[in-house]
Design a protein around this motif. Structure first.
Motif, PDB file in Angstrom:
ATOM      1  N   LYS A  38       0.998 -11.793 -12.017  1.00 46.58           N
ATOM      2  CA  LYS A  38       0.330 -11.814 -10.711  1.00 46.58           C
ATOM      3  C   LYS A  38       0.770 -10.632  -9.855  1.00 46.58           C
ATOM      4  N   LEU A  39       2.056 -10.307  -9.891  1.00 46.66           N
ATOM      5  CA  LEU A  39       2.557  -9.174  -9.128  1.00 46.66           C
ATOM      6  C   LEU A  39       1.895  -7.879  -9.574  1.00 46.66           C
ATOM      7  N   LEU A  40       1.830  -7.668 -10.877  1.00 51.17           N
ATOM      8  CA  LEU A  40       1.217  -6.448 -11.406  1.00 51.17           C
ATOM      9  C   LEU A  40      -0.279  -6.395 -11.076  1.00 51.17           C
ATOM     10  N   VAL A  88      16.389  -8.286  -3.156  1.00 51.60           N
ATOM     11  CA  VAL A  88      15.558  -7.256  -3.776  1.00 51.60           C
ATOM     12  C   VAL A  88      14.361  -7.859  -4.494  1.00 51.60           C
ATOM     13  N   LEU A  89      14.607  -8.844  -5.346  1.00 49.42           N
ATOM     14  CA  LEU A  89      13.513  -9.440  -6.109  1.00 49.42           C
ATOM     15  C   LEU A  89      12.521 -10.145  -5.193  1.00 49.42           C
ATOM     16  N   VAL A  90      13.029 -10.968  -4.292  1.00 49.05           N
ATOM     17  CA  VAL A  90      12.139 -11.683  -3.373  1.00 49.05           C
ATOM     18  C   VAL A  90      11.400 -10.701  -2.474  1.00 49.05           C
ATOM     19  N   GLY A  91      12.067  -9.621  -2.085  1.00 43.88           N
ATOM     20  CA  GLY A  91      11.391  -8.598  -1.297  1.00 43.88           C
ATOM     21  C   GLY A  91      10.232  -7.982  -2.045  1.00 43.88           C
ATOM     22  N   GLY A  92      10.433  -7.751  -3.353  1.00 40.67           N
ATOM     23  CA  GLY A  92       9.356  -7.196  -4.162  1.00 40.67           C
ATOM     24  C   GLY A  92       8.216  -8.179  -4.343  1.00 40.67           C
ATOM     25  N   VAL A  93       8.565  -9.428  -4.570  1.00 38.90           N
ATOM     26  CA  VAL A  93       7.542 -10.457  -4.787  1.00 38.90           C
ATOM     27  C   VAL A  93       6.679 -10.644  -3.545  1.00 38.90           C
ATOM     28  N   SER A 139       7.421  -3.719  -6.057  1.00 38.54           N
ATOM     29  CA  SER A 139       6.673  -4.772  -6.747  1.00 38.54           C
ATOM     30  C   SER A 139       6.754  -4.613  -8.256  1.00 38.54           C
ATOM     31  N   VAL A 140       6.637  -3.369  -8.721  1.00 37.33           N
ATOM     32  CA  VAL A 140       6.747  -3.117 -10.161  1.00 37.33           C
ATOM     33  C   VAL A 140       8.151  -3.453 -10.654  1.00 37.33           C
ATOM     34  N   ALA A 141       9.162  -3.059  -9.855  1.00 35.24           N
ATOM     35  CA  ALA A 141      10.540  -3.372 -10.234  1.00 35.24           C
ATOM     36  C   ALA A 141      10.752  -4.878 -10.284  1.00 35.24           C
ATOM     37  N   GLU A 149       0.812  -1.212   0.000  1.00 33.73           N
ATOM     38  CA  GLU A 149       0.000   0.000   0.000  1.00 33.73           C
ATOM     39  C   GLU A 149       0.851   1.269   0.000  1.00 33.73           C
ATOM     40  N   SER A 150       2.143   1.157   0.290  1.00 31.53           N
ATOM     41  CA  SER A 150       3.024   2.318   0.268  1.00 31.53           C
ATOM     42  C   SER A 150       3.610   2.500  -1.120  1.00 31.53           C
ATOM     43  N   ILE A 151       4.067   3.705  -1.401  1.00 30.94           N
ATOM     44  CA  ILE A 151       4.642   3.992  -2.719  1.00 30.94           C
ATOM     45  C   ILE A 151       5.900   3.179  -2.945  1.00 30.94           C
ATOM     46  N   TRP A 152       6.671   2.962  -1.855  1.00 35.06           N
ATOM     47  CA  TRP A 152       7.897   2.170  -1.984  1.00 35.06           C
ATOM     48  C   TRP A 152       7.577   0.707  -2.240  1.00 35.06           C
ATOM     49  N   GLY A 153       6.541   0.219  -1.606  1.00 33.14           N
ATOM     50  CA  GLY A 153       6.121  -1.156  -1.860  1.00 33.14           C
ATOM     51  C   GLY A 153       5.638  -1.337  -3.283  1.00 33.14           C
ATOM     52  N   LEU A 154       4.902  -0.342  -3.787  1.00 33.87           N
ATOM     53  CA  LEU A 154       4.431  -0.394  -5.176  1.00 33.87           C
ATOM     54  C   LEU A 154       5.608  -0.398  -6.148  1.00 33.87           C
TER      55      LEU A 154
END
Length: 211
Positions: free
Chosen positions: A201-203, A135-140, A75-77, A67-72
């Motif tokens: 799914k992430l998007l 980084v990737l797993v954190g985003g996922v 996830s997009v990254a 829900e935060s801009i950094w989380g978004l």
């Protein structure tokens, strides 16, 4: 059902990342072929995944709520990285010349200390490892509820352990298969398609959280 899907997602992402051709896999295959302390080498790599995947899921991932801009952004990254990763896997499958360049003729023996040092370097001195696992797993996992994160980690570590220990202990048999481009066409195709599905799914999850 959600628990199993999360477990499967962790296994797929971890498996897709570690199975891909790289210096760590070539090193482990060589260690298994030459019997240069294969269990110790695989264990260093596995412990590395425990630490790095754990940092991604419970560290970076926990700090960035979707829900935060950094989380978004994370996830997009992560989605973009998966799309890039999947595209490269499909390109490799189309070219069909991938293989692990290790042969049974490589019989040089090394000490336990040297093997552990090399395994440590292959695991912790490669910047791509941190991008992939932290980084990737954190985003996922940014969109996952706290109760689902252990299931993701369990799936990821099961895939990690299965690959690392299988690679060193079944090296004699695997080397013949993994040195064949046709086998890697199948592997890379599966990796590419699965990465695409997870990126989608992430998007979707990001869009659901913000729209």
């Amino acid at each position: 059902m959600e628990l199993l899907s999360t477990f499967f997602m962790g296994a797929v992402i971890s498996g897709g990342l570690i199975v891909a051709i790289g210096s760590q896999n070539a090193f482990l295959l060589k260690t298994g072929l030459t019997r240069n302390h294969p269990f110790a080498a695989a264990t260093v790599c596995f412990v590395g995944d425990i630490l790095l995947i754990g940092a991604g899921v419970f560290g970076v991932g926990a700090l960035f709520a979707l829900e935060s801009i950094w989380g978004l952004l994370l996830s997009v990254a992560g989605s973009l990285f998966l799309l890039w990763y999947g595209t490269n896997a499909l390109k490799a499958a189309r070219v069909g010349d991938s293989k692990l360049s290790v042969t049974d003729d490589d019989t040089a023996k090394t000490s336990l200390k040297a093997t552990l040092g090399m395994a440590f370097a292959m695991t912790f001195l490669n910047p791509h490892v941190y991008i992939d696992t932290v980084v990737l797993v954190g985003g996922v996992t940014a969109s996952l509820e706290d109760s689902l994160r252990p299931w993701f980690v369990s799936g990821a570590l099961l895939a990690s352990a299965t690959w690392f220990y299988s690679l060193v202990f079944v090296a004699k048999k695997l080397s013949g298969v993994l040195n064949k481009p046709k086998a890697w066409r199948v592997i890379n195709t599966l990796i590419g398609l699965l990465m695409y599905l997870i990126a989608a799914k992430l998007l979707y999850d990001a869009a659901q959280a913000w729209l």
